[in-house]
Scaffold this motif. Structure first.
Motif, PDB file in Angstrom:
ATOM      1  N   ILE A  55      -5.917  24.077  65.894  1.00 15.68           N
ATOM      2  CA  ILE A  55      -5.483  24.710  67.136  1.00 15.68           C
ATOM      3  C   ILE A  55      -6.657  25.539  67.651  1.00 15.68           C
ATOM      4  CG2 ILE A  55      -3.854  26.335  68.167  1.00 15.68           C
ATOM      5  CD1 ILE A  55      -1.865  25.521  65.985  1.00 15.68           C
ATOM      6  N   PRO A  56      -7.155  25.250  68.870  1.00 16.36           N
ATOM      7  CA  PRO A  56      -8.431  25.815  69.323  1.00 16.36           C
ATOM      8  C   PRO A  56      -8.576  27.320  69.164  1.00 16.36           C
ATOM      9  CG  PRO A  56      -7.771  24.084  70.806  1.00 16.36           C
ATOM     10  CD  PRO A  56      -6.633  24.268  69.832  1.00 16.36           C
ATOM     11  N   ASN A  57      -7.647  28.126  69.676  1.00 18.97           N
ATOM     12  CA  ASN A  57      -7.839  29.580  69.606  1.00 18.97           C
ATOM     13  C   ASN A  57      -7.862  30.071  68.159  1.00 18.97           C
ATOM     14  OD1 ASN A  57      -4.815  28.953  70.241  1.00 18.97           O
ATOM     15  ND2 ASN A  57      -4.741  30.933  69.226  1.00 18.97           N
ATOM     16  N   GLU A  58      -7.080  29.443  67.295  1.00 20.54           N
ATOM     17  CA  GLU A  58      -7.063  29.854  65.888  1.00 20.54           C
ATOM     18  C   GLU A  58      -8.381  29.493  65.201  1.00 20.54           C
ATOM     19  OE1 GLU A  58      -3.653  28.130  64.063  1.00 20.54           O
ATOM     20  OE2 GLU A  58      -2.213  29.347  65.218  1.00 20.54           O
ATOM     21  N   GLU A  59      -8.889  28.296  65.483  1.00 16.82           N
ATOM     22  CA  GLU A  59     -10.142  27.873  64.860  1.00 16.82           C
ATOM     23  C   GLU A  59     -11.318  28.719  65.350  1.00 16.82           C
ATOM     24  OE1 GLU A  59     -10.577  25.743  62.438  1.00 16.82           O
ATOM     25  OE2 GLU A  59      -8.437  25.275  62.333  1.00 16.82           O
ATOM     26  N   ILE A  60     -11.315  29.054  66.629  1.00  9.73           N
ATOM     27  CA  ILE A  60     -12.395  29.883  67.185  1.00  9.73           C
ATOM     28  C   ILE A  60     -12.413  31.254  66.515  1.00  9.73           C
ATOM     29  CG2 ILE A  60     -13.183  31.083  69.272  1.00  9.73           C
ATOM     30  CD1 ILE A  60     -11.997  28.641  70.844  1.00  9.73           C
ATOM     31  N   LEU A  61     -11.252  31.876  66.433  1.00 11.36           N
ATOM     32  CA  LEU A  61     -11.174  33.212  65.840  1.00 11.36           C
ATOM     33  C   LEU A  61     -11.495  33.182  64.349  1.00 11.36           C
ATOM     34  CD1 LEU A  61      -7.966  34.415  67.701  1.00 11.36           C
ATOM     35  CD2 LEU A  61     -10.258  35.370  67.980  1.00 11.36           C
ATOM     36  N   ASP A  62     -10.997  32.160  63.652  1.00  3.90           N
ATOM     37  CA  ASP A  62     -11.285  32.052  62.216  1.00  3.90           C
ATOM     38  C   ASP A  62     -12.770  31.849  61.971  1.00  3.90           C
ATOM     39  OD1 ASP A  62      -8.654  32.397  61.556  1.00  3.90           O
ATOM     40  OD2 ASP A  62      -8.234  30.268  61.221  1.00  3.90           O
ATOM     41  N   TYR A  63     -13.399  30.978  62.773  1.00  2.00           N
ATOM     42  CA  TYR A  63     -14.829  30.728  62.573  1.00  2.00           C
ATOM     43  C   TYR A  63     -15.637  31.982  62.886  1.00  2.00           C
ATOM     44  CZ  TYR A  63     -19.369  28.537  62.513  1.00  2.00           C
ATOM     45  OH  TYR A  63     -20.673  28.231  62.190  1.00  2.00           O
ATOM     46  N   ALA A  64     -15.294  32.656  63.972  1.00  5.73           N
ATOM     47  CA  ALA A  64     -16.023  33.879  64.334  1.00  5.73           C
ATOM     48  C   ALA A  64     -15.936  34.915  63.223  1.00  5.73           C
ATOM     49  CB  ALA A  64     -15.466  34.455  65.635  1.00  5.73           C
ATOM     50  N   ASP A  65     -14.777  35.016  62.602  1.00  7.90           N
ATOM     51  CA  ASP A  65     -14.591  35.979  61.521  1.00  7.90           C
ATOM     52  C   ASP A  65     -15.342  35.546  60.268  1.00  7.90           C
ATOM     53  OD1 ASP A  65     -13.275  38.335  60.368  1.00  7.90           O
ATOM     54  OD2 ASP A  65     -12.146  36.898  59.191  1.00  7.90           O
ATOM     55  N   ASP A  66     -15.207  34.268  59.900  1.00  7.80           N
ATOM     56  CA  ASP A  66     -15.846  33.770  58.679  1.00  7.80           C
ATOM     57  C   ASP A  66     -17.373  33.835  58.758  1.00  7.80           C
ATOM     58  OD1 ASP A  66     -13.336  33.242  57.714  1.00  7.80           O
ATOM     59  OD2 ASP A  66     -13.397  31.094  58.153  1.00  7.80           O
TER      60      ASP A  66
END
Length: 285
Positions: free
Chosen positions: A82-93
């Motif tokens: 899911i785009p917004n979830e993947e973006i936020l997860d990647y930014a955090d990781d």
């Protein structure tokens, strides 16, 4: 200030504009730039087609980075989810400290509907998010020459002010700061004039404090103004009149369900401003 910049991209016009501005920021800040393409698994029939879509996204992303022609070449990453979830997860990781996103221009009632990926990222991201609109052809381009930071004079607003000041110094830009007396939120009162005088004085103090801080930080050209009206309308009108290239706006620090709710001035500007809007999350009270 910015060392690791993330730009989600899908080869749309808004995403291409975002990639261009992210590349300029990365160059000026000597930052690493990562382009992320998320294959939206909600558009697929179960798990079928993920590999094919991922391979196609990889090829498109490589082409986009080749066309960008910047040195060093940005890293390209493809994920599925899911785009917004993947973006936020990647930014955090990955420890990103800036996300640059393209937002789709909308008119009429669609401008007020909940659901875009960019709005969800703005609402939930702990790092600053720069939103770039597709309409920004003659305005809002880089390099930024005129930067606007609204302030309410609170300590929490200083996070956005610091970011705007740093950008103005880096770009050699004018820094405009405004404070809005929201007359639409005021009820009729026998002491209306007295209240207005107090609010205007407070607003003038707020913008003069920001201007002085900016000058001490090395910003050579500062402009201040006290506005009246609904906050997002007044800020947007000022940005249009003064040919602002970038708005830097604080968003309120929220947690839990509150972070999913719509309505802040910053979010309204993200939807309606004709120039990029950089949102910076303020500390929670």
């Amino acid at each position: 200030m910015f060392e690791r910049i993330l730009v989600p991209t899908d080869r749309s016009d808004p995403a291409r504009r975002a990639l261009e501005q992210a590349a300029d920021l990365a160059t000026r800040y000597d930052a690493t730039l990562t382009a992320l393409h998320v294959v939206d698994t909600r558009e697929l029939d179960g798990g079928s087609g993920v590999d094919e879509r991922t391979a196609a996204a990889r090829a498109e992303l490589d082409d986009a980075l080749d066309e960008l022609a910047v040195d060093p070449t940005p890293e390209g990453v493809v994920r599925a989810g899911i785009p917004n979830e993947e973006i936020l997860d990647y930014a955090d990781d990955a420890g990103m400290d800036l996300i640059v996103m393209g937002t789709h221009g909308r008119t009429g009632v669609r401008r007020y509907l909940l659901g875009s990926v960019a709005e969800k990222v703005v609402r939930l991201s702990d790092v600053p998010v720069l939103n770039v609109h597709p309409a920004e052809v003659d305005v809002g381009s880089v390099p930024y020459e005129r930067i606007l930071v609204p302030t309410d004079g609170s300590d929490r607003a200083s996070v956005a002010v610091d970011c705007a000041t740093d950008l103005a110094t880096t770009y050699g830009a004018e820094l405009h700061t405004v404070s809005v007396v929201d007359t639409g939120a005021m009820a009729p009162d026998v002491q209306f004039d007295v209240i207005m005088d107090q609010l205007q004085n407070r607003a003038r103090t707020a913008v003069e404090t920001v201007a002085e801080t900016a000058r001490e930080a090395g910003v050579e050209d500062t402009q201040t103004a006290v506005l009246e009206g609904r906050a997002h309308d007044a800020i947007r009108s000022y940005a249009d009149d003064e040919r602002i290239d970038l708005i830097v706006m604080g968003t309120h620090g929220r947690s839990g369900l509150d972070r999913y709710l719509l309505g802040s001035v910053a979010e309204k500007l993200v939807r309606t401003a004709s120039v990029p809007v950089l949102t910076v999350r303020m500390p929670e009270e």
